[in-house]
Design an enzyme around this catalytic site. Sequence first.
Site, PDB file in Angstrom:
ATOM      1  N   ARG A  35     -29.421  19.977 -34.352  1.00 18.51           N
ATOM      2  CA  ARG A  35     -28.815  21.510 -34.727  1.00 18.51           C
ATOM      3  C   ARG A  35     -28.626  22.166 -33.523  1.00 18.51           C
ATOM      4  NH1 ARG A  35     -31.906  23.781 -40.018  1.00 18.51           N
ATOM      5  NH2 ARG A  35     -30.495  22.451 -41.596  1.00 18.51           N
ATOM      6  N   LYS A 197     -37.231  12.702 -54.237  1.00 12.15           N
ATOM      7  CA  LYS A 197     -37.016  13.988 -54.940  1.00 12.15           C
ATOM      8  C   LYS A 197     -35.785  14.052 -55.831  1.00 12.15           C
ATOM      9  CE  LYS A 197     -39.584  16.837 -51.829  1.00 12.15           C
ATOM     10  NZ  LYS A 197     -38.850  16.942 -50.570  1.00 12.15           N
ATOM     11  N   GLY A 353     -31.935  15.052 -43.711  1.00  8.23           N
ATOM     12  CA  GLY A 353     -33.068  14.659 -42.603  1.00  8.23           C
ATOM     13  C   GLY A 353     -33.366  13.157 -42.598  1.00  8.23           C
ATOM     14  N   GLY A 376     -30.333  22.174 -47.816  1.00 10.55           N
ATOM     15  CA  GLY A 376     -29.926  22.888 -48.839  1.00 10.55           C
ATOM     16  C   GLY A 376     -28.607  23.216 -49.061  1.00 10.55           C
TER      17      GLY A 376
HETATM   18  C1  3PG Z   1     -32.808  24.785 -43.642  1.00 13.23           C
HETATM   19  O1  3PG Z   1     -33.283  24.163 -42.889  1.00 13.23           O
HETATM   20  O2  3PG Z   1     -32.866  24.282 -44.714  1.00 13.23           O
HETATM   21  C2  3PG Z   1     -32.056  26.162 -43.128  1.00 13.23           C
HETATM   22  O3  3PG Z   1     -32.388  26.236 -41.755  1.00 13.23           O
HETATM   23  C3  3PG Z   1     -32.619  27.012 -44.053  1.00 13.23           C
HETATM   24  O4  3PG Z   1     -34.064  27.258 -44.089  1.00 13.23           O
HETATM   25  P1  3PG Z   1     -34.724  27.780 -45.529  1.00 13.23           P
HETATM   26  O5  3PG Z   1     -34.506  26.522 -46.408  1.00 13.23           O
HETATM   27  O6  3PG Z   1     -36.390  27.979 -45.034  1.00 13.23           O
HETATM   28  O7  3PG Z   1     -34.201  28.932 -45.816  1.00 13.23           O
HETATM   29 MG    MG Z   2     -34.451  24.481 -46.568  1.00 17.20          MG
END
Ligand code: 3PG
Ligand code: MG
Length: 394
Positions: A35, A197, A353, A376
């Site tokens: 990232r 999941k 990931g 997400g």
């Molecule tokens: C992630 O890695 O999903 C984003 O950086 C958002 O983080 P969060 O799910 O804690 O809001």
């Molecule tokens: Mg997240």
Amino acid sequence: MIKNLNAFDLKGKNILIRVDFNVPLEDGRVANTFRIKSALPTIKTCLELGGAVVLMSHLGRPNGKINSKLSLISVGEELAGLLEIPIKFSDNCISDDAIDTSLSLRPGEVHLLENLRFHTGEESNDLEFASKLARHGQIYINDAFGTAHRCHASNVGILDHFKHRGIGWLVEKEIKNFERVLKSPDRPLTLVLGGSKIKGKIGLIDHFLTKADNILIGGGMAFTFIKAQGGEIGDSLYEPSLIDNANSILEKANKLKTQIHLPIDVLAGNEFDNSSEEKVFNTSSIQTGWMGMDISTKTIGAFEHVIMSSNTIFWNGPMGVFEKEKFSTGTRRICEILKTAKEAGKYVIVGGGDSIAALKKFGNDNWVNYISTGGGAMLESLEGKQLPGVKALN
Ligand code: 3PG
Ligand code: MG
């Protein structure tokens, strides 16, 4: 129209950039720089065109409290190494000192602010917090694709304070790639889904029923579908509350003539580790005491056939418990098949990931056409949802 960096005169300006430096840490060090590296093109453009850069991000979920384990200091060290320049760091993103540091930046300098989520105002999209943050820059750029599904102060509330605002190269690239998949794919379009999941992915499968030609489902999530069809899944994990959803997806796929391919055979284990015995079963008749841990030969062959006859392939989620050597073949083979597909001219996009980790584990990922930085955010955009962080810039 959302503007990109070309729309602004960056020279002599402070450019406040929301990045997603929410990266995995191990023993206080950055364990994966993907990232951070993905944000470099935007940062470099701003610096090269005579701007100064102020960077803000969250890291983890400190819930509005200072937590030294979630400090962005180690991210700053990594970033300084990648940019090959020293960078300034402020340990409170909205303190007067931090704002003074930003206001005294010279062109070519970088200032990283401490974790936004050390303040409750970030996640509650607090107006006052947003207005303080806004004092760091004259131009606002959102390059935090991974966070675009959140409606927070640093990506939504803050926009009220900027006439000059837009997206960075990363967000632009992510949006273009998802449009390429969802709006104008070179067909056949195939979605390869896996992972354990199923909960977070029902919406995505549902949306792809009207978009994709084929959906291949492996990994633990397949067992909910197999169970829904009346299969004997032994001790394999499944999601009882989603059996109805799985059934309606299968029915809908039938009507729409979207091909859903479930595993035909699985490699099962009697224990959840490397000391487990192994046995291959037809997916619909797994014995009690055994749980499906990976896809097996016939399934791999069937999936290969579909992938090789597709022109656009999106992959998210491993085919089995690939962290364990014994159950890693299915995921490794998918990586190899996708690479062959890419070499044959097909467009391959990967996200998530675990899939990225698998690509690295079984070779490298530098051949993939596009790898998303979103978790997400990626799933939500593939579900067809508008991401608040992007929508707010319109
Ligand atoms: C992630 O890695 O999903 C984003 O950086 C958002 O983080 P969060 O799910 O804690 O809001
Ligand atoms: Mg997240």
